[in-house]
Design a protein around this motif. Sequence first.
Motif, mmCIF file in Angstrom:
data_model
loop_
_atom_site.group_PDB
_atom_site.id
_atom_site.type_symbol
_atom_site.label_atom_id
_atom_site.label_comp_id
_atom_site.label_asym_id
_atom_site.label_seq_id
_atom_site.Cartn_x
_atom_site.Cartn_y
_atom_site.Cartn_z
ATOM 1 N N ASP A 1 0.851 -1.181 0.000
ATOM 2 C CA ASP A 1 0.000 0.000 0.000
ATOM 3 C C ASP A 1 0.894 1.240 0.000
ATOM 4 O O ASP A 1 1.536 1.558 0.998
ATOM 5 C CB ASP A 1 -0.898 -0.016 1.248
ATOM 6 N N ARG A 2 0.944 1.937 -1.120
ATOM 7 C CA ARG A 2 1.846 3.086 -1.245
ATOM 8 C C ARG A 2 1.375 4.270 -0.428
ATOM 9 O O ARG A 2 2.136 5.218 -0.214
ATOM 10 C CB ARG A 2 1.968 3.474 -2.724
ATOM 11 N N ARG A 3 0.125 4.239 0.010
ATOM 12 C CA ARG A 3 -0.381 5.349 0.828
ATOM 13 C C ARG A 3 -0.128 5.147 2.308
ATOM 14 O O ARG A 3 -0.429 6.028 3.109
ATOM 15 C CB ARG A 3 -1.881 5.515 0.583
ATOM 16 N N LEU A 4 0.444 4.006 2.679
ATOM 17 C CA LEU A 4 0.658 3.717 4.087
ATOM 18 C C LEU A 4 1.570 4.735 4.767
ATOM 19 O O LEU A 4 1.249 5.207 5.863
ATOM 20 C CB LEU A 4 1.209 2.298 4.260
ATOM 21 N N PRO A 5 2.719 5.107 4.176
ATOM 22 C CA PRO A 5 3.563 6.111 4.840
ATOM 23 C C PRO A 5 2.841 7.430 5.076
ATOM 24 O O PRO A 5 2.993 8.048 6.138
ATOM 25 C CB PRO A 5 4.746 6.285 3.870
ATOM 26 N N LEU A 6 2.040 7.866 4.088
ATOM 27 C CA LEU A 6 1.301 9.120 4.231
ATOM 28 C C LEU A 6 0.276 9.018 5.351
ATOM 29 O O LEU A 6 0.143 9.935 6.175
ATOM 30 C CB LEU A 6 0.619 9.470 2.910
ATOM 31 N N ARG A 7 -0.426 7.880 5.409
ATOM 32 C CA ARG A 7 -1.418 7.700 6.466
ATOM 33 C C ARG A 7 -0.752 7.648 7.840
ATOM 34 O O ARG A 7 -1.260 8.215 8.806
ATOM 35 C CB ARG A 7 -2.227 6.432 6.216
ATOM 36 N N ARG A 8 0.383 6.963 7.909
ATOM 37 C CA ARG A 8 1.064 6.848 9.200
ATOM 38 C C ARG A 8 1.551 8.216 9.683
ATOM 39 O O ARG A 8 1.438 8.543 10.863
ATOM 40 C CB ARG A 8 2.242 5.880 9.086
ATOM 41 N N MET A 9 2.092 9.020 8.765
ATOM 42 C CA MET A 9 2.544 10.347 9.159
ATOM 43 C C MET A 9 1.369 11.233 9.556
ATOM 44 O O MET A 9 1.463 12.015 10.512
ATOM 45 C CB MET A 9 3.334 10.990 8.020
ATOM 46 N N ALA A 10 0.256 11.124 8.843
ATOM 47 C CA ALA A 10 -0.933 11.892 9.205
ATOM 48 C C ALA A 10 -1.427 11.500 10.595
ATOM 49 O O ALA A 10 -1.809 12.361 11.404
ATOM 50 C CB ALA A 10 -2.029 11.679 8.165
ATOM 51 N N GLN A 11 -1.423 10.213 10.888
ATOM 52 C CA GLN A 11 -1.810 9.756 12.219
ATOM 53 C C GLN A 11 -0.859 10.297 13.277
ATOM 54 O O GLN A 11 -1.286 10.737 14.351
ATOM 55 C CB GLN A 11 -1.822 8.230 12.254
ATOM 56 N N SER B 1 6.696 20.163 22.131
ATOM 57 C CA SER B 1 7.061 19.329 20.979
ATOM 58 C C SER B 1 7.264 17.863 21.361
ATOM 59 O O SER B 1 7.350 17.016 20.461
ATOM 60 C CB SER B 1 8.333 19.863 20.317
ATOM 61 N N LEU B 2 7.347 17.541 22.648
ATOM 62 C CA LEU B 2 7.664 16.172 23.055
ATOM 63 C C LEU B 2 6.653 15.141 22.535
ATOM 64 O O LEU B 2 7.057 14.097 22.002
ATOM 65 C CB LEU B 2 7.793 16.096 24.577
ATOM 66 N N PRO B 3 5.333 15.372 22.682
ATOM 67 C CA PRO B 3 4.391 14.387 22.115
ATOM 68 C C PRO B 3 4.533 14.253 20.601
ATOM 69 O O PRO B 3 4.415 13.142 20.053
ATOM 70 C CB PRO B 3 3.015 14.946 22.491
ATOM 71 N N LEU B 4 4.808 15.354 19.925
ATOM 72 C CA LEU B 4 4.989 15.315 18.472
ATOM 73 C C LEU B 4 6.259 14.569 18.100
ATOM 74 O O LEU B 4 6.272 13.795 17.140
ATOM 75 C CB LEU B 4 5.025 16.744 17.926
ATOM 76 N N CYS B 5 7.332 14.792 18.855
ATOM 77 C CA CYS B 5 8.583 14.070 18.585
ATOM 78 C C CYS B 5 8.360 12.565 18.688
ATOM 79 O O CYS B 5 8.802 11.801 17.819
ATOM 80 C CB CYS B 5 9.666 14.513 19.561
ATOM 81 N N ALA B 6 7.686 12.141 19.754
ATOM 82 C CA ALA B 6 7.453 10.709 19.952
ATOM 83 C C ALA B 6 6.619 10.131 18.811
ATOM 84 O O ALA B 6 6.915 9.051 18.279
ATOM 85 C CB ALA B 6 6.767 10.478 21.293
ATOM 86 N N ALA C 1 6.393 7.171 13.397
ATOM 87 C CA ALA C 1 6.063 7.096 11.970
ATOM 88 C C ALA C 1 7.311 6.894 11.125
ATOM 89 O O ALA C 1 7.314 6.080 10.194
ATOM 90 C CB ALA C 1 5.328 8.370 11.545
ATOM 91 N N VAL C 2 8.370 7.609 11.436
ATOM 92 C CA VAL C 2 9.585 7.546 10.622
ATOM 93 C C VAL C 2 10.261 6.182 10.739
ATOM 94 O O VAL C 2 10.788 5.651 9.755
ATOM 95 C CB VAL C 2 10.546 8.688 11.020
ATOM 96 N N ARG C 3 10.246 5.588 11.910
ATOM 97 C CA ARG C 3 10.886 4.286 12.105
ATOM 98 C C ARG C 3 10.255 3.208 11.241
ATOM 99 O O ARG C 3 10.901 2.204 10.920
ATOM 100 C CB ARG C 3 10.806 3.867 13.581
ATOM 101 N N ALA C 4 8.998 3.397 10.870
ATOM 102 C CA ALA C 4 8.317 2.400 10.048
ATOM 103 C C ALA C 4 8.649 2.564 8.570
ATOM 104 O O ALA C 4 8.212 1.757 7.748
ATOM 105 C CB ALA C 4 6.803 2.502 10.247
#
Length: 213
Positions: free
Chosen positions: A18-28, A138-143, A148-151
């Motif tokens: 699913d090529r949209r998975l990275p976009l969805r994960r980052m949006a989440q 920014s701490l909750p956003l960093c986490a 998302a990036v690790r995936a």
Amino acid sequence: MKTDDLISMMAAGVAPVDRRLPLRRMAQALALGSAGSLALLLLIYGLRPDLKAMLWAPLFWIKLAFPTTLAAGSLLVLRRLLRPGQRVGANWAGIAAPSLAIWLAGALVLAVAPAAERLPLLMGFTWRSCPFNIALLSLPLCAAIVWAVRAMAPTRLRLAGAVAGLLAGAVATMVYCLHCPEMGVPFWGLWYFLGMLIPAAAGLLLGPRLLRW
């Protein structure tokens, strides 16, 4: 077993990616991180009392536009860094343009202001705490962004970590605008930017450890 048979067996039942998975994960991640940042803001700082009136002030929206455009630019750069082999190229302008715009606007405000008002315009009332407040929010956003990036598949881990931290700091600054009373353009260009650089620096240092996949 023949090689062709082994390949056929391994390929059997494999679903398309699913090529949209990275976009969805980052949006989440951005949605969850923003919610966490807003919850921290309400718990620790609260909304500015005149927020309803500020919604009708053009300067408030200019203030909000600075971190918003910087967050969008950071996201564009991060998307390129998360795909191995892709160059960032002109996407760096998404970070450079809003930064240069706020610095030029701040310099212009200082240039036309009376000499006695220049230092107050630059320092404001909250310069001692502003960058650290942004870093805390920014701490909750960093986490969430690290999750998302690790995936995904970043290869330049320090650079990806720095841009991910800048993205977290920019979104946290958007949230912080709901509390911060400062309305001086020079103040935003200095202290807001320093606040965003704190998570960016943390991402630069910790990227190889946090983003390894």
